[in-house]
Design an enzyme around this catalytic site. Structure first.
Site, PDB file in Angstrom:
ATOM      1  N   ASN A   1       0.713  -1.335  -0.040  1.00  0.00           N
ATOM      2  CA  ASN A   1       0.149   0.218  -0.058  1.00  0.00           C
ATOM      3  C   ASN A   1       0.854   1.220  -0.165  1.00  0.00           C
ATOM      4  OD1 ASN A   1      -2.483  -1.518   0.234  1.00  0.00           O
ATOM      5  ND2 ASN A   1      -2.250  -1.310   2.737  1.00  0.00           N
TER       6      ASN A   1
ATOM      7  N   GLY B   1       1.992  -6.752   4.138  1.00  0.00           N
ATOM      8  CA  GLY B   1       2.898  -7.533   3.253  1.00  0.00           C
ATOM      9  C   GLY B   1       4.153  -6.803   3.125  1.00  0.00           C
TER      10      GLY B   1
ATOM     11  N   ASN C   1       5.798  -4.328   4.495  1.00  0.00           N
ATOM     12  CA  ASN C   1       6.331  -3.829   5.799  1.00  0.00           C
ATOM     13  C   ASN C   1       7.068  -5.096   6.360  1.00  0.00           C
ATOM     14  OD1 ASN C   1       5.222  -1.242   5.718  1.00  0.00           O
ATOM     15  ND2 ASN C   1       3.486  -1.941   7.329  1.00  0.00           N
TER      16      ASN C   1
ATOM     17  N   LYS D   1       0.056 -11.469  19.948  1.00  0.00           N
ATOM     18  CA  LYS D   1       0.700 -10.059  19.938  1.00  0.00           C
ATOM     19  C   LYS D   1      -0.107  -9.256  20.882  1.00  0.00           C
ATOM     20  CE  LYS D   1       0.478  -9.704  15.107  1.00  0.00           C
ATOM     21  NZ  LYS D   1       0.955 -10.419  14.119  1.00  0.00           N
TER      22      LYS D   1
ATOM     23  N   SER E   1       2.094  -3.697  24.357  1.00  0.00           N
ATOM     24  CA  SER E   1       3.126  -3.493  25.351  1.00  0.00           C
ATOM     25  C   SER E   1       3.100  -4.500  26.479  1.00  0.00           C
ATOM     26  CB  SER E   1       2.534  -2.032  26.176  1.00  0.00           C
ATOM     27  OG  SER E   1       1.018  -2.153  26.623  1.00  0.00           O
TER      28      SER E   1
ATOM     29  N   ASP F   1       3.387  -5.911  12.206  1.00  0.00           N
ATOM     30  CA  ASP F   1       4.256  -6.502  10.652  1.00  0.00           C
ATOM     31  C   ASP F   1       5.502  -6.762  10.862  1.00  0.00           C
ATOM     32  OD1 ASP F   1       1.697  -5.687  10.087  1.00  0.00           O
ATOM     33  OD2 ASP F   1       2.518  -3.775   9.135  1.00  0.00           O
TER      34      ASP F   1
HETATM   35  O1  RIB Z   1       0.091  -2.656   9.709  1.00  0.00           O
HETATM   36  C1  RIB Z   1       0.201  -1.310   9.160  1.00  0.00           C
HETATM   37  C2  RIB Z   1      -0.202  -1.340   7.636  1.00  0.00           C
HETATM   38  O2  RIB Z   1      -1.526  -1.820   7.630  1.00  0.00           O
HETATM   39  C3  RIB Z   1      -0.151   0.062   7.125  1.00  0.00           C
HETATM   40  O3  RIB Z   1       1.244   0.131   6.435  1.00  0.00           O
HETATM   41  C4  RIB Z   1      -1.399  -0.024   6.272  1.00  0.00           C
HETATM   42  O4  RIB Z   1      -0.624   0.220   4.881  1.00  0.00           O
HETATM   43  C5  RIB Z   1      -2.091  -1.125   6.455  1.00  0.00           C
HETATM   44  O5  RIB Z   1      -1.730  -2.179   5.571  1.00  0.00           O
END
Ligand code: RIB
Length: 311
Positions: A12, A43, A45, A222, A225, A254
């Site tokens: 994205n 994906g 990230n 997950k 904190s 991610d």
């Molecule tokens: O987890 C964060 C991500 O979620 C962002 O980068 C956004 O694009 C969404 O996919």
């Protein structure tokens, strides 16, 4: 030897807006924050994190034939990602996420999937020919594609790491063939089980329900904190968090799952060590703004782990 991670997931462009508080319905809020367009997608990230952490990364996704798509493809190349399976979709725009980041670092995200929704069987099948050691995916792509790739992973005897980010009501967990590690955050675990993992008792109940629904080796919750929670179908354990000052939680999940997957394949399946590494990568990610900008390198994570102890 570097492990080869196949990431099949979303790409994205993130429109990130920092705000004091979310406006109520019908209210126009004048923000005193900032905005920017930055690379993101769960994906992408994960793919970039794994590459920065020393993995050999193959990324399978779709982007639009537009300026955002060009920018993303360039960034994947700069990060050393194998982008032979980053396909340009002639019919759709690049996926867009509107990310609102509040003062305490928490975010709210709306995703327009665009080209991501067309990641299909032929894309996935081709990417499996790269001989990966491990496969990582998320739920920002079509649930049918995730079901398909789970069948391919099983057939090829490859461990599948499933990050539940982006889960929608169309996703049917019991249709996933075999999952090595299923990793939802608190909201996703509640969405899938109806149980909010807000206490140790509820963490266990949610994990048991997940393992009773599908063939899963480990559930790793997950908990932000509060660290992460490991369940292996019999025993559970908490992997303590690292204490940091959070400025933006975007992409922390991610980064956690990518670090977990990579370290798990590197260390021969030590889930506890993999979670520690994931917690450190996630903690470092929340200390910086944005998605891609905040993803740590292997050196940063190792230094951080050497200098900090888990709570
Ligand atoms: O987890 C964060 C991500 O979620 C962002 O980068 C956004 O694009 C969404 O996919």
């Amino acid at each position: 030897m570097a492990k080869r991670l196949l990431v099949i997931g979303s790409a994205n462009i993130d429109f990130v807006l920092t705000i004091g508080t979310i406006p109520a319905a019908g209210v126009t809020l004048i923000s005193d924050g900032t905005y920017s367009y930055v690379p993101g997608g769960k994906g992408a990230n994960a793919a970039i994190t794994a590459a920065r952490l020393g993995g050999e990364v193959v990324f399978c996704t779709r982007i639009g034939d537009d300026a955002y798509g060009d920018r993303l493809a360039r960034i994947y190349a700069e990060n050393g990602i194998d982008r032979r399976f980053v396909k340009i979709d002639p019919m759709e725009q690049t996926g867009l996420a509107v990310v609102m980041v509040e003062k305490d670092g928490m975010n709210r995200i709306i995703v327009y999937p665009g080209a991501n929704k067309n990641i299909g069987e032929s894309d996935i099948e081709a990417s499996f020919l790269t001989y990966p050691d491990i496969v990582l995916t998320n739920l920002e792509i079509s649930p049918l594609s995730v079901e398909y790739l789970s069948r391919l992973a099983e057939r090829n005897n490859l461990p599948l790491i499933l990050d539940c980010g982006g889960v929608t009501p169309n996703f049917v967990l019991k249709n996933i063939r075999k999952t090595e590690i299923l990793s939802p955050n608190e909201n996703e675990a509640e969405f899938l089980t109806g149980i909010r993992p807000d206490s140790l008792d509820n963490c266990l109940k949610a994990c048991i329900k997940l393992c009773n629904t599908a063939n899963i080796k480990y559930v790793v919750l997950k908990l932000g904190s509060r660290g992460s929670y490991i369940y292996d179908g019999k025993y559970c354990d908490i992997c303590g968090p690292y204490e940091v000052a959070a400025v933006d939680t975007t992409a922390a999940g991610d980064a956690f799952t990518a670090a977990l997957a990579l370290e798990y394949s590197r260390n021969g399946g030590d889930i506890h060590a993999a979670c520690r590494f994931g917690n450190a990568a996630g903690a470092l990610t929340v200390t910086k703004r944005g998605a891609l900008n905040s993803l740590p390198t292997e050196e940063e994570v190792k230094k951080f782990m050497a200098e900090h102890t888990q709570i």
